[in-house]
Design a protein around this motif. Structure first.
Motif, PDB file in Angstrom:
ATOM      1  N   GLY A   1      10.490   1.643  -5.010  1.00  0.00           N
ATOM      2  CA  GLY A   1      11.605   0.718  -4.761  1.00  0.00           C
ATOM      3  C   GLY A   1      11.586  -0.460  -5.712  1.00  0.00           C
ATOM      4  N   TYR A   2      10.400  -1.038  -5.929  1.00  0.00           N
ATOM      5  CA  TYR A   2      10.298  -2.156  -6.879  1.00  0.00           C
ATOM      6  C   TYR A   2      10.660  -1.708  -8.290  1.00  0.00           C
ATOM      7  CZ  TYR A   2       7.993  -5.019  -3.315  1.00  0.00           C
ATOM      8  OH  TYR A   2       7.706  -5.735  -2.191  1.00  0.00           O
ATOM      9  N   GLY A   3      10.290  -0.496  -8.646  1.00  0.00           N
ATOM     10  CA  GLY A   3      10.663   0.031  -9.960  1.00  0.00           C
ATOM     11  C   GLY A   3      12.167   0.152 -10.107  1.00  0.00           C
ATOM     12  N   ILE A   4      12.826   0.601  -9.045  1.00  0.00           N
ATOM     13  CA  ILE A   4      14.289   0.721  -9.073  1.00  0.00           C
ATOM     14  C   ILE A   4      14.926  -0.667  -9.128  1.00  0.00           C
ATOM     15  CG2 ILE A   4      16.294   1.461  -7.714  1.00  0.00           C
ATOM     16  CD1 ILE A   4      14.552   3.829  -6.744  1.00  0.00           C
ATOM     17  N   ILE A   5      14.348  -1.635  -8.433  1.00  0.00           N
ATOM     18  CA  ILE A   5      14.864  -3.011  -8.484  1.00  0.00           C
ATOM     19  C   ILE A   5      14.710  -3.583  -9.890  1.00  0.00           C
ATOM     20  CG2 ILE A   5      14.355  -5.378  -7.719  1.00  0.00           C
ATOM     21  CD1 ILE A   5      13.783  -4.200  -4.932  1.00  0.00           C
ATOM     22  N   LEU A   6      13.648  -3.242 -10.560  1.00  0.00           N
ATOM     23  CA  LEU A   6      13.362  -3.791 -11.888  1.00  0.00           C
ATOM     24  C   LEU A   6      14.357  -3.306 -12.960  1.00  0.00           C
ATOM     25  CD1 LEU A   6      11.355  -5.492 -13.527  1.00  0.00           C
ATOM     26  CD2 LEU A   6      10.019  -3.417 -13.856  1.00  0.00           C
ATOM     27  N   GLN A  32       0.813  -1.205   0.000  1.00  0.00           N
ATOM     28  CA  GLN A  32       0.000   0.000   0.000  1.00  0.00           C
ATOM     29  C   GLN A  32       0.856   1.268   0.000  1.00  0.00           C
ATOM     30  OE1 GLN A  32      -1.864  -0.915   3.723  1.00  0.00           O
ATOM     31  NE2 GLN A  32      -3.726  -1.650   2.734  1.00  0.00           N
ATOM     32  N   SER A  33       2.158   1.114  -0.105  1.00  0.00           N
ATOM     33  CA  SER A  33       3.076   2.246   0.041  1.00  0.00           C
ATOM     34  C   SER A  33       3.690   2.655  -1.294  1.00  0.00           C
ATOM     35  CB  SER A  33       4.196   1.868   1.011  1.00  0.00           C
ATOM     36  OG  SER A  33       5.192   2.846   1.017  1.00  0.00           O
ATOM     37  N   LEU A  34       3.715   3.942  -1.540  1.00  0.00           N
ATOM     38  CA  LEU A  34       4.380   4.485  -2.726  1.00  0.00           C
ATOM     39  C   LEU A  34       5.884   4.229  -2.652  1.00  0.00           C
ATOM     40  CD1 LEU A  34       4.205   6.145  -5.338  1.00  0.00           C
ATOM     41  CD2 LEU A  34       4.456   8.196  -3.945  1.00  0.00           C
ATOM     42  N   MET A  35       6.436   4.262  -1.437  1.00  0.00           N
ATOM     43  CA  MET A  35       7.867   4.007  -1.257  1.00  0.00           C
ATOM     44  C   MET A  35       8.241   2.634  -1.818  1.00  0.00           C
ATOM     45  SD  MET A  35       9.991   3.533   2.291  1.00  0.00           S
ATOM     46  CE  MET A  35       9.616   1.794   2.465  1.00  0.00           C
ATOM     47  N   TRP A  36       7.446   1.614  -1.501  1.00  0.00           N
ATOM     48  CA  TRP A  36       7.739   0.277  -1.995  1.00  0.00           C
ATOM     49  C   TRP A  36       7.517   0.177  -3.505  1.00  0.00           C
ATOM     50  CZ3 TRP A  36      10.061  -3.920  -0.005  1.00  0.00           C
ATOM     51  CH2 TRP A  36      10.355  -3.883   1.344  1.00  0.00           C
ATOM     52  N   THR A  37       6.521   0.858  -4.013  1.00  0.00           N
ATOM     53  CA  THR A  37       6.280   0.837  -5.464  1.00  0.00           C
ATOM     54  C   THR A  37       7.472   1.415  -6.214  1.00  0.00           C
ATOM     55  OG1 THR A  37       3.913   1.094  -5.041  1.00  0.00           O
ATOM     56  CG2 THR A  37       4.689   1.563  -7.270  1.00  0.00           C
TER      57      THR A  37
END
Length: 192
Positions: A129-134, A122-127
């Motif tokens: 972060g996942y984009g940066i991981i991708l 539910q967090s923009l921070m994690w979204t």
């Protein structure tokens, strides 16, 4: 109502301080030559305006006060400014609140902290972060497609190093995101 020396004395706001000083000194001389006493309101106004508008520091403070809706620029305020020494060692605007002399940043922790029951999805921070991981995985996929699946020459070592980087980057980002998430949860508990 703000007392505007520029309007009262019909001066251009863009005129440099040295030129304003010459203009106002000429007006003072004209007033004295016309028989005006030193304590007349006209002489006092021109003398006060010269003290403020010919001094760059006082002028900056005066201009800032004119622009600030919360500052009451009346005759007394102008006289106080004219008699104040604003030097390079004290460039704060005259009449500025005391708290502005020691600026501080206040952070509202309730905006940073997260509730205990909130999930990372539910967090923009994690979204983000996942984009940066991708990103490194997309680079690896690009290298594989560009290289071709049947080529096992020297360029394959580039693919291996890109794969290693992507895996290390993923692990590091997940550790960082979890650490940041736990800090935000702790802040959320303290904000209660």
């Amino acid at each position: 109502m703000k007392f505007d020396l520029y309007e009262s004395l019909q001066l251009n706001r863009d005129t440099p301080p040295a030129d304003i000083e010459r203009v106002l000194q000429a007006r003072l001389n004209d007033l004295k030559n016309s028989g005006q006493p030193d304590n007349s309101p006209q002489v006092d106004e021109v003398r006060t305006a010269k003290s403020i508008l010919a001094d760059p520091y006082k002028r900056d403070s005066y201009d800032a006060a004119l622009a600030d809706s919360s500052t009451n620029v009346d005759i007394q305020w102008i006289k106080n400014l004219a008699s104040t020494d604003l030097s390079r060692s004290n460039p704060m605007p005259f009449g500025a609140p005391q708290s502005s002399q020691n600026p501080s940043v206040e952070i509202n922790m309730s905006n940073i902290g997260v509730k205990e029951d909130r999930h990372p999805s539910q967090s923009l921070m994690w979204t983000i972060g996942y984009g940066i991981i991708l990103l490194p995985w997309l680079y690896l996929l690009f290298r594989l497609v560009a290289l071709g699946l049947n080529s096992y020459d020297r360029r394959m070592s580039d693919v291996y190093s890109a794969g290693f980087f992507a895996a290390a980057h993923t692990a590091a980002m997940l550790v960082f995101l979890n650490l940041l998430w736990n800090i935000r949860k702790l802040m959320g508990r303290r904000a209660k």
